[in-house]
Scaffold this motif. Structure first.
Motif: not given
Length: 321
Positions: A204-206, A213-214, A232-233, A285-288
């Motif tokens: 799925v998407s990031p 992940v956080a 996710f740099e 932004d919070k959910l990327n």
């Protein structure tokens, strides 16, 4: 003495009356709550985006927008729910890229032509994500394990024919790996299955794994994008790892074909204002979730283009049911 009204004049009068009624209807829109359909279970990126949009649109609508979930058949059930309803603008679909995929797989006869696009809101790449304690720390290690004879690497997706299913299958084709594809009714349930140890990875998407992940529960091994993405740099693209694959989703809004033009323009104007609301940007932004606004005509152009692209890819991967 009464004279009969000529049929032509009667037809003209009826058309005029119908037009006036339609115009009055459009001017009064919305006169009741508007439903926003999400074709997946709660918890995924599409659901989160819909709820952010409904909240942001409150300031620009005289009626509330209410999100409801209609999962099943990789999103086809939800799409059919909107297409089958009266085309009056009181059901807005959260459209997703699978509307350009599912018809070519024989899952549904509904296509992007059954909708009038309002706007695209978001675009995100696919990614390979595993549990934080997974033995795989790089995409190379993960794919090497999936190439071994007898391997049974389970990769969860959002349903048969979903973009995440297609992305994982494309990675197989590009890398020589072999996955056991496990379908769920949306990205949210697939991610929960990964957290529970029922699958080895998800495609799925990031955005749909970002919270976990956080929290240190999951790790992303690679993204299927042309360049690294915000938030996710530190995660490489597959192209950096010599795998030429860039694939992902988009999400936007649409109404059923036949919806009055005045209503369509009303929703488009409301949407353009809603996407500028701070809460919309904050949630994304919070959910990327990648912000990628495009107006109705531009969104339509993308849907037509993607329809042809995925038609060819479904045929190439032999994905038809």
């Amino acid at each position: 003495m009464k004279f009969p009204i000529p049929a032509r004049r009667l037809a003209t009068a009826l058309l005029l009356l119908t037009g006036l009624c339609g115009s009055a209807f459009a001017q009064n829109y919305p006169s009741k709550p508007v439903e926003v359909m999400v074709a997946f279970q709660p918890g995924g990126g599409t659901d989160s985006l819909a709820r952010a949009y409904a909240e942001a649109a409150k300031k620009h609508s005289t009626q509330p927008l209410v999100v409801y979930n209609k999962p099943g058949a990789s999103g086809a059930i939800g799409l059919a729910d909107v297409v089958g309803a009266k085309p009056d603008g009181y059901k807005i679909a959260m459209l997703f890229v699978e509307v350009t995929i599912l018809p070519h797989m024989g899952i549904t006869k509904i296509t992007q032509d059954d909708f009038i696009p309002i706007a695209r809101l978001n675009a995100d790449p696919a990614a390979i994500t595993v549990k934080a304690d997974s033995p795989y720390n790089t995409i190379e290690e993960f794919l090497a394990a999936a190439r071994k004879p007898g391997s049974d690497i389970k990769v969860g997706n959002a349903g048969n024919g979903s973009i995440w299913h297609l992305a994982a299958a494309s990675l197989e084709e590009k890398s020589g790996a072999r996955f056991n594809h496990i379908p769920y009714q949306g990205a949210g349930p697939a991610v929960l299955a990964l957290l529970g140890g029922h699958v080895d990875a998800v495609g799925v998407s990031p955005a749909e794994v970002g919270v976990h992940v956080a929290a240190g529960k999951l790790k992303v091994l690679g993204v299927m994008a042309d360049q690294r993405i915000k938030g996710f740099e530190n995660v490489p693209t597959l192209k950096e790892r010599k795998i030429d694959l860039s694939i992902g989703t988009w999400r936007g809004l649409g109404v059923a074909k036949g919806t009055p033009p005045e209503v369509v323009e009303n929703i488009r104007a409301m949407t353009k204002k809603a996407v500028e609301e701070p809460i919309m940007r904050e949630v994304m932004d919070k959910l990327n979730l990648g912000y990628a606004y495009a107006d109705g005509p531009a969104f339509k152009t993308q849907m037509v283009r993607d329809n042809e692209t995925f038609k060819q890819l479904v045929t190439k991967l032999n994905f038809k049911n």
